[in-house]
Motif scaffolding. Structure first.
Motif, short mmCIF file in Angstrom:
data_model
loop_
_atom_site.label_atom_id
_atom_site.label_comp_id
_atom_site.label_asym_id
_atom_site.label_seq_id
_atom_site.Cartn_x
_atom_site.Cartn_y
_atom_site.Cartn_z
N TRP A 226 -7.18 -2.78 4.37
CA TRP A 226 -6.82 -2.40 3.00
C TRP A 226 -7.08 -3.50 1.98
O TRP A 226 -6.58 -3.47 0.87
CB TRP A 226 -5.37 -1.89 2.91
CG TRP A 226 -5.06 -0.92 3.99
CD1 TRP A 226 -4.20 -1.09 5.04
CD2 TRP A 226 -5.64 0.39 4.18
NE1 TRP A 226 -4.20 0.01 5.85
CE2 TRP A 226 -5.07 0.93 5.36
CE3 TRP A 226 -6.58 1.15 3.48
CZ2 TRP A 226 -5.41 2.20 5.85
CZ3 TRP A 226 -6.92 2.40 3.98
CH2 TRP A 226 -6.34 2.92 5.14
N LEU B 253 -3.15 2.17 -6.25
CA LEU B 253 -3.27 1.89 -4.82
C LEU B 253 -4.12 0.65 -4.54
O LEU B 253 -4.08 0.10 -3.43
CB LEU B 253 -3.84 3.11 -4.09
CG LEU B 253 -2.93 4.35 -4.14
CD1 LEU B 253 -3.65 5.57 -3.58
CD2 LEU B 253 -1.64 4.11 -3.36
N TRP C 150 -0.30 3.89 4.28
CA TRP C 150 0.36 5.14 4.68
C TRP C 150 -0.56 5.98 5.56
O TRP C 150 -0.11 6.71 6.45
CB TRP C 150 0.76 5.89 3.42
CG TRP C 150 1.35 7.24 3.63
CD1 TRP C 150 2.65 7.52 3.91
CD2 TRP C 150 0.66 8.50 3.59
NE1 TRP C 150 2.83 8.87 4.03
CE2 TRP C 150 1.62 9.51 3.83
CE3 TRP C 150 -0.65 8.88 3.35
CZ2 TRP C 150 1.30 10.86 3.85
CZ3 TRP C 150 -0.99 10.22 3.38
CH2 TRP C 150 -0.01 11.20 3.62
N ALA D 257 0.95 4.49 -0.57
CA ALA D 257 0.19 3.24 -0.37
C ALA D 257 -0.95 3.56 0.58
O ALA D 257 -0.88 4.54 1.33
CB ALA D 257 1.09 2.17 0.24
#
Ligand code: F0G
Length: 464
Positions: A241, A272, A51, A48
């Motif tokens: 993100w 992702l 991460w 992900a």
């Protein structure tokens, strides 16, 4: 190099491929552009995006400190011990409400991705660290580029900082700002100034590199574009993100937009992200090949079969009418963008648009960026000028989340800045007049005051 990494023709109908260590950077079958391709089943992609936050605790490791290599699992072509980093990619995403107001956006909706904090002062270092690493892996001793000034500055810095290679740079005569020329000279690059412009220099450097076996770091080199993908990763990181609605970027040789497109295509393929942002490429009106072809002539990626006749015809008409690129935004003074096809693919996959901005619009936007943020060189401000245009057309909504990429530092080209803000008409006309720039609406003129305490105090009271 592992055969899980290779180079592959960008055209889906062509099965041309090269090993990762081949430095010809041209499809052996059709002569087209290549991608760095990964067999993700054999590599270890991140589970992900969040991460990557684990890298923040590893800043004593230069590879995790680098804003490029901390994402190395998404550009996994180099073994860690071969990576050459000089601390590139320490950039910021700045919320810029004053600029948002100028563009016509709501407060909090416009951000500027400022790339001027890179070691050589532009986004090029993101790509150069990747190309330089690849060059080192292939045993290169000399590296070359044609440049409007920033690629050459970046190459010169990488060569001088590492002592690993000799830099050879090709520039058009009189076509490079002093800030950038100063960098090439100061860092000891062999600087070849040819009569002609960037498009001429680009052709020559390809011929010369082939003939002499010199490693080419221009953005036809797909490894360079791998590094530039990380500009997008850092934007996502800064937005926790979340994918913005728009990325707006100046277009010259179209390497940046191509790499951004590849970044998002891969992130989607890897699961992702769920959707890409839309991409907007902004040409200078005096160097507007992409805008002309894409918006005026309807050129499209067309599932990998772009209309070659249309492109050839366009270039022939430029030649016949002896039209050369001409803009105050010297970084993007390019009429033959080498990454045209990749840019078409990027816009196809990311719902892209292209626009052009006049030198007047670029310099006005640049003044607003400087007054409301970190400052940039003229070419970078094309992104803000373009966003304003798309906003006015209603293509960007006031509440969209927009990121304009500021590609280069303000001090790269002080001549244009001082001329714009100058109180002296002659300075203004000499630098800007022949570019069709008539006004300096947002000029911050220096105040002339006699060397007298009372007069100085009076002036400060009047102006503040
Ligand atoms: N902005 C700046 C400051 C640049 O230096 C460049 C390109 C661009 C935008 C355009 O990026 O080529 O990826 O579309 N400068 C190159 C050079 C051509 O030689 O420094 P692109």
């Amino acid at each position: 190099m592992s055969d899980a990494v290779f180079q592959r023709c960008i055209f889906p109908h062509c099965d041309g491929a090269l090993a990762a260590d081949d430095t010809s950077f041209t499809c052996p079958k059709c002569g087209g552009l290549l991608d760095v391709a990964y067999d993700w089943n054999r590599l270890k992609p991140p589970p992900a995006l969040a991460w990557f936050e684990s890298k923040w605790a590893e800043r004593s490791n230069p590879l995790s400190f680098s804003g490029v290599w901390r994402f190395r699992e998404l550009l996994p072509f180099a073994p860690p011990d071969k990576i050459m980093t000089i601390g590139e990619g320490q950039t910021v995403l700045q919320r810029a409400d004053a600029v948002a107001q100028f563009v016509g956006m709501n407060a909090g909706c416009l951000h500027l991705q400022y790339e001027g904090m890179n070691p050589s002062g532009s986004f090029k270092d993101n790509g150069m660290t990747a190309a330089f690493t690849h060059a080192r892996m292939t045993g290169a001793k000399r590296a070359a580029c044609a440049s409007t000034g920033n690629t050459s500055a970046s190459l010169a810095v990488f060569c001088s900082a590492t002592g690993l290679m000799r830099a050879i740079i090709f520039i058009g005569s009189g076509k490079i700002s002093y800030g950038k020329l100063a960098q090439a000279l100061d860092h000891g690059a062999l600087t070849v100034q040819i009569t002609g412009d960037f498009d001429d220099a680009m052709q020559r450097v390809q011929q010369v590199s082939r003939r002499l076996g010199i490693y080419l770091v221009n953005s036809v080199n797909p490894f360079r574009l791998e590094g530039q993908k990380t500009i997008m990763y850092r934007i996502l990181e800064a937005m926790r993100w979340e994918v913005p609605d728009w990325i707006v970027v100046p277009g010259g040789n179209l390497g940046n937009v191509s790499s951004f497109g590849k970044a998002f295509i891969e992130l989607m393929d890897l699961g992702l992200i769920k959707r890409p942002p839309r991409l907007a490429v902004i040409n200078a009106a005096g160097a507007n090949t992409f805008h002309q072809l894409y918006e005026k002539n309807g050129l499209r990626w067309n599932a990998g079969q772009p209309d070659a006749k249309l492109i050839d015809g366009y270039y022939q008409s430029l030649d016949m009418e002896k039209i050369r690129a001409a803009t105050i935004a010297s970084a993007i003074e390019i009429n033959h963008p080498v990454n045209l096809h990749k840019a078409l693919r990027a816009l196809d996959r990311c719902g892209g648009v292209a626009r052009e901005a006049t030198d007047q619009e670029i310099l006005d936007a640049k003044a607003k960026v400087g007054a409301g943020g970190l400052g940039c060189e003229p070419a970078s401000a094309a992104s803000v000028a373009g966003a304003k245009k798309l906003r006015r057309e209603g293509i960007i909504a006031p509440s969209d989340r927009v990121v304009c990429v500021l590609t280069g530092h303000q001090l790269k080209d002080p001549t244009a800045t001082v001329a714009y803000h100058s109180a002296d008409r002659k300075t203004f006309d000499d630098v800007l007049g022949h570019r069709g720039v008539r006004r300096a609406t947002f000029a911050n003129r220096a105040v002339q005051v006699p060397n007298d305490l009372d007069e100085i105090i009076k002036a400060i009271e009047v102006y503040t």
